[in-house]
Enzyme design. Structure first.
Site, PDB file in Angstrom:
ATOM      1  N   LYS A  22     -13.583 -23.494   5.776  1.00 53.55           N
ATOM      2  CA  LYS A  22     -13.606 -23.688   7.239  1.00 53.55           C
ATOM      3  C   LYS A  22     -14.183 -22.450   7.925  1.00 53.55           C
ATOM      4  CE  LYS A  22      -9.679 -22.952   9.637  1.00 53.55           C
ATOM      5  NZ  LYS A  22      -9.761 -22.026  10.778  1.00 53.55           N
ATOM      6  N   ASN A  23     -13.716 -21.263   7.529  1.00 52.80           N
ATOM      7  CA  ASN A  23     -14.094 -20.033   8.253  1.00 52.80           C
ATOM      8  C   ASN A  23     -15.472 -19.505   7.894  1.00 52.80           C
ATOM      9  OD1 ASN A  23     -11.719 -20.326   9.582  1.00 52.80           O
ATOM     10  ND2 ASN A  23     -10.649 -18.645   8.555  1.00 52.80           N
ATOM     11  N   ARG A  93     -10.360 -21.607  19.170  1.00 50.82           N
ATOM     12  CA  ARG A  93     -10.796 -20.268  19.576  1.00 50.82           C
ATOM     13  C   ARG A  93     -12.149 -19.897  18.976  1.00 50.82           C
ATOM     14  NH1 ARG A  93      -9.631 -16.481  18.261  1.00 50.82           N
ATOM     15  NH2 ARG A  93      -9.441 -15.176  20.089  1.00 50.82           N
ATOM     16  N   CYS A 117      -3.118 -17.908  20.980  1.00 52.10           N
ATOM     17  CA  CYS A 117      -2.549 -19.044  20.250  1.00 52.10           C
ATOM     18  C   CYS A 117      -1.193 -18.586  19.727  1.00 52.10           C
ATOM     19  CB  CYS A 117      -3.479 -19.477  19.120  1.00 52.10           C
ATOM     20  SG  CYS A 117      -3.528 -18.288  17.801  1.00 52.10           S
ATOM     21  N   ARG A 122      -4.980 -12.509  20.770  1.00 51.54           N
ATOM     22  CA  ARG A 122      -6.311 -12.680  20.197  1.00 51.54           C
ATOM     23  C   ARG A 122      -7.441 -12.478  21.216  1.00 51.54           C
ATOM     24  NH1 ARG A 122      -6.183 -17.514  16.046  1.00 51.54           N
ATOM     25  NH2 ARG A 122      -7.917 -16.353  15.155  1.00 51.54           N
ATOM     26  N   ASP A 125     -12.347  -8.718  23.381  1.00 54.64           N
ATOM     27  CA  ASP A 125     -12.955  -7.538  24.016  1.00 54.64           C
ATOM     28  C   ASP A 125     -14.014  -6.872  23.150  1.00 54.64           C
ATOM     29  OD1 ASP A 125     -10.337  -6.972  22.605  1.00 54.64           O
ATOM     30  OD2 ASP A 125     -11.175  -4.950  22.713  1.00 54.64           O
ATOM     31  N   GLN A 126     -13.848  -6.919  21.835  1.00 56.18           N
ATOM     32  CA  GLN A 126     -14.827  -6.262  20.955  1.00 56.18           C
ATOM     33  C   GLN A 126     -16.167  -7.006  20.961  1.00 56.18           C
ATOM     34  OE1 GLN A 126     -14.041  -3.247  19.177  1.00 56.18           O
ATOM     35  NE2 GLN A 126     -12.446  -3.440  20.740  1.00 56.18           N
ATOM     36  N   ASP A 306      -4.104 -14.740   6.330  1.00 55.10           N
ATOM     37  CA  ASP A 306      -4.059 -16.212   6.288  1.00 55.10           C
ATOM     38  C   ASP A 306      -3.278 -16.734   5.091  1.00 55.10           C
ATOM     39  OD1 ASP A 306      -7.387 -16.833   7.660  1.00 55.10           O
ATOM     40  OD2 ASP A 306      -5.498 -16.203   8.554  1.00 55.10           O
ATOM     41  N   ILE A 328      -2.018  -7.588  10.874  1.00 51.38           N
ATOM     42  CA  ILE A 328      -3.193  -8.062  11.626  1.00 51.38           C
ATOM     43  C   ILE A 328      -2.807  -8.700  12.953  1.00 51.38           C
ATOM     44  CG2 ILE A 328      -5.274  -9.498  11.531  1.00 51.38           C
ATOM     45  CD1 ILE A 328      -5.307  -7.372   9.358  1.00 51.38           C
ATOM     46  N   ARG A 398      -6.167 -29.178  11.250  1.00 47.84           N
ATOM     47  CA  ARG A 398      -7.255 -28.349  11.777  1.00 47.84           C
ATOM     48  C   ARG A 398      -7.956 -27.613  10.640  1.00 47.84           C
ATOM     49  NH1 ARG A 398      -6.008 -24.453  16.458  1.00 47.84           N
ATOM     50  NH2 ARG A 398      -8.141 -24.066  15.844  1.00 47.84           N
TER      51      ARG A 398
HETATM   52  C1  EPZ Z   1     -10.622 -14.850  11.891  1.00 48.51           C
HETATM   53  O1  EPZ Z   1     -10.081 -14.887  13.185  1.00 48.51           O
HETATM   54  C2  EPZ Z   1     -10.185 -16.137  11.228  1.00 48.51           C
HETATM   55  N1  EPZ Z   1     -10.737 -17.284  11.956  1.00 48.51           N
HETATM   56  C3  EPZ Z   1      -8.653 -16.208  11.211  1.00 48.51           C
HETATM   57  O2  EPZ Z   1      -8.279 -17.387  10.513  1.00 48.51           O
HETATM   58  C4  EPZ Z   1      -8.124 -14.996  10.445  1.00 48.51           C
HETATM   59  O3  EPZ Z   1      -6.710 -15.009  10.481  1.00 48.51           O
HETATM   60  C5  EPZ Z   1      -8.651 -13.707  11.091  1.00 48.51           C
HETATM   61  O4  EPZ Z   1     -10.093 -13.740  11.146  1.00 48.51           O
HETATM   62  C6  EPZ Z   1      -8.236 -12.467  10.318  1.00 48.51           C
HETATM   63  O5  EPZ Z   1      -8.708 -12.545   9.005  1.00 48.51           O
HETATM   64  C7  EPZ Z   1     -12.043 -17.608  11.751  1.00 48.51           C
HETATM   65  O6  EPZ Z   1     -12.762 -16.967  10.998  1.00 48.51           O
HETATM   66  C8  EPZ Z   1     -12.555 -18.805  12.503  1.00 48.51           C
HETATM   67  P1  EPZ Z   1     -10.087 -11.062  14.074  1.00 48.51           P
HETATM   68  P2  EPZ Z   1     -10.583 -13.807  14.279  1.00 48.51           P
HETATM   69  O7  EPZ Z   1     -11.053 -10.924  15.195  1.00 48.51           O
HETATM   70  O8  EPZ Z   1     -11.973 -13.408  14.013  1.00 48.51           O
HETATM   71  C9  EPZ Z   1      -7.788  -8.235  17.133  1.00 48.51           C
HETATM   72  C10 EPZ Z   1      -7.130 -19.348  10.144  1.00 48.51           C
HETATM   73  O9  EPZ Z   1      -5.943 -19.489   9.864  1.00 48.51           O
HETATM   74  N2  EPZ Z   1      -9.007  -8.350  17.962  1.00 48.51           N
HETATM   75  O10 EPZ Z   1     -10.485 -10.598  12.719  1.00 48.51           O
HETATM   76  O11 EPZ Z   1     -10.231 -14.350  15.629  1.00 48.51           O
HETATM   77  C11 EPZ Z   1      -7.051  -9.555  16.975  1.00 48.51           C
HETATM   78  O12 EPZ Z   1      -6.181  -9.771  18.055  1.00 48.51           O
HETATM   79  C12 EPZ Z   1      -7.533 -18.386  11.218  1.00 48.51           C
HETATM   80  O13 EPZ Z   1      -8.094 -19.924   9.559  1.00 48.51           O
HETATM   81  C13 EPZ Z   1      -9.049  -7.688  19.194  1.00 48.51           C
HETATM   82  O14 EPZ Z   1      -8.085  -7.027  19.594  1.00 48.51           O
HETATM   83  O15 EPZ Z   1      -9.635 -12.577  13.965  1.00 48.51           O
HETATM   84  C14 EPZ Z   1      -6.328  -9.378  15.660  1.00 48.51           C
HETATM   85  O16 EPZ Z   1      -5.141  -8.651  15.901  1.00 48.51           O
HETATM   86  C15 EPZ Z   1      -6.325 -17.851  11.952  1.00 48.51           C
HETATM   87  N3  EPZ Z   1     -10.177  -7.780  19.955  1.00 48.51           N
HETATM   88  C16 EPZ Z   1      -7.289  -8.508  14.838  1.00 48.51           C
HETATM   89  O17 EPZ Z   1      -8.164  -7.887  15.791  1.00 48.51           O
HETATM   90  C17 EPZ Z   1     -11.265  -8.514  19.530  1.00 48.51           C
HETATM   91  O18 EPZ Z   1     -12.284  -8.551  20.275  1.00 48.51           O
HETATM   92  C18 EPZ Z   1      -8.144  -9.291  13.842  1.00 48.51           C
HETATM   93  O19 EPZ Z   1      -8.715 -10.371  14.528  1.00 48.51           O
HETATM   94  C19 EPZ Z   1     -11.204  -9.173  18.290  1.00 48.51           C
HETATM   95  C20 EPZ Z   1     -10.071  -9.081  17.523  1.00 48.51           C
END
Ligand code: EPZ
Length: 419
Positions: A22-23, A93, A117, A122, A125-126, A306, A328, A398
């Site tokens: 999926k990802n 998202r 969520c 989530r 900002d980055q 995950d 995380i 999902r």
């Molecule tokens: C991806 O989400 C995955 N989703 C998530 O899988 C997975 O849990 C996550 O990466 C971590 O591995 C997809 O790939 C579609 P992050 P993502 O940006 O990209 C913070 C599932 O179960 N952050 O790596 O949204 C954030 O809050 C889903 O399949 C900021 O603060 O996660 C988190 O604490 C759930 N600002 C950490 O970084 C930002 O701009 C990692 O988030 C971006 C992220």
């Protein structure tokens, strides 16, 4: 709404085939915005989130057609639609993955701000910081990200934390930018590498994918391409946990063994008998009570967040104490209260859950809250004595293709009924 009704206490025996990731699918489908023409993308699982992404692409000029695990895309030329609407983004998202491609290809992007969520706020900002460094004008108002830029310019960007979709969004945006972009503190997830491979087939010039530093040399145009998406390492790990918890003998086929080292090592520490038969087949035998061990989630190549909920379900009936630490997301222990209703002995202490293994779990009606927590509750249902009902199963649909059907085919007594 539907629920899963699970008759616990039965070992798994048989084969399960892992579906496409999926990802990896979600960013790869979004990348079709970057170049007109026809694409054939295969190994796409039948999931709610994939359907949402295909609907989103339809809003911005990408015609889509699906035949089983193959999706045909046709990105029409000169389509100037650039809005990802709230109605779709609020359900997924990962819709934010259209932001980089729309801005890079059309010079405009209007994407509903993805809400938080169950597992955390989530923020994105980055993603916005990076695009601004590349010259984008970005307003965030009325719940929308409104971005514009005639042509993005390459930049040196350091992410404040490892972000998977942040790395993917900017890699796609940088592919069509003017000049070189360097991403520092980039995500190394295999799904990021799969996206980079696809972009390179489209003509992108990328190096360093899979490391913490990715370099993208912008080009003037990309070409449509065909691709076969990698298998889902989290789905595969989920079935490993199901077999570990329920006991029995399972053969997992089409698993991306290369991307599962942390998962396999962690499960191996519990005493689970794991044999790697070849680069996509894993033989799992679980005949004895497993050892309670600690786990801490980290960005790849560490133990995946995950997998945290699913692994906790296995630890609930292990021998001894297991400390599971989530680094995380700030709220990814929603499954704990539900597991405790089934007799688990778990205490939360800040970012950690302290699990004291119990000899038995008792079936109970439980509520799913997010994708991986739902899987955790199903695994606990397989391990419990009696009949467990897992409500709000739409969370599961999902991200897991035919979860109940695949488990039933491997000997589980599980059925889906209308609530
Ligand atoms: C991806 O989400 C995955 N989703 C998530 O899988 C997975 O849990 C996550 O990466 C971590 O591995 C997809 O790939 C579609 P992050 P993502 O940006 O990209 C913070 C599932 O179960 N952050 O790596 O949204 C954030 O809050 C889903 O399949 C900021 O603060 O996660 C988190 O604490 C759930 N600002 C950490 O970084 C930002 O701009 C990692 O988030 C971006 C992220």
């Amino acid at each position: 709404m539907e629920k899963l009704v699970i008759e616990g206490g039965r070992p798994l025996n048989g084969k399960i085939r892992v579906s496409g990731a999926k990802n990896a699918c979600l960013p790869i489908l979004a990348a079709s915005i970057l170049a007109e023409g026809k694409y054939t993308i295969s190994n796409i699982p039948s999931l709610v989130d994939i359907r949402t992404m295909l609907s989103l692409l339809g809003e911005v000029g990408v015609e889509t057609d699906r035949d089983g695990e193959v999706v045909q895309l046709n990105t029409v030329a000169d389509n100037d639609a650039f809005t990802a609407p709230y109605e779709l983004v609020k359900t997924m998202r990962a819709s934010v993955l259209t932001l980089g491609p729309l801005l890079a290809k059309k010079g405009r992007a209007k994407v509903s701000l993805p809400g938080g969520c169950a597992i955390g706020e989530r923020p994105v900002d980055q993603h916005l910081k990076a695009l601004r460094l590349m010259g984008a004008d970005i307003e965030v108002e009325h719940g929308y990200i409104d971005a514009s830029c005639s042509r993005l310019k390459g930049a040196e960007i350091t992410f404040d934390m490892v972000t998977v979709t942040g790395t993917e969004n900017i890699m796609m945006a940088a592919a069509l930018a003017e000049g070189k972009t360097v991403l520092y503190n980039a995500a190394q997830e295999p799904e990021v590498v799969d996206l980079a491979k696809f972009l390179k087939k489209m003509g992108a010039v990328i190096s360093g994918e899979g490391s913490r530093t990715i370099v993208i040399e912008g080009v003037d145009r990309l070409e449509s391409a065909d691709y076969n998406v990698m298998a889902d390492r989290i789905e595969a790990g989920t079935y490993l946990c199901a077999a570990a918890g329920a006991g029995g003998h399972l053969i997992l086929e089409n698993a991306p063994v290369y991307a599962m080292k942390a998962i396999l090592d962690k499960l191996g520490e519990t005493g689970l008998e794991l044999k790697i038969l070849d680069d996509s087949t894993i033989d799992i035998r679980s005949e004895k009570r497993l050892l309670g061990i600690d786990a801490t989630t980290h960005p790849y190549p560490g133990f995946p967040t995950d997998m945290q909920a699913q692994f906790m379900a296995v630890m609930v009936k292990s021998r001894g104490i297991s400390v599971i630490t989530e680094t995380i997301f700030e709220n990814r222990f929603m499954h704990v209260s539900e597991l405790k209703r089934m007799g688990a002995d778990i205490r939360l202490m800040d970012k950690s859950a302290v699990i004291k293994g119990v000899k038995k779990l008792s079936a109970a009606p439980v509520m799913a809250s997010d994708l991986r927590a739902s899987a955790s509750l199903v695994i606990a249902g397989l391990m419990a004595e009696g009949t467990t009902e897992v409500h709000r199963v739409y969370h599961l649909d999902r991200g897991y293709e035919k979860f109940d059907i695949k488990l039933a085919a491997a000997g589980a007594k599980i059925e889906r009924v209308k609530e």
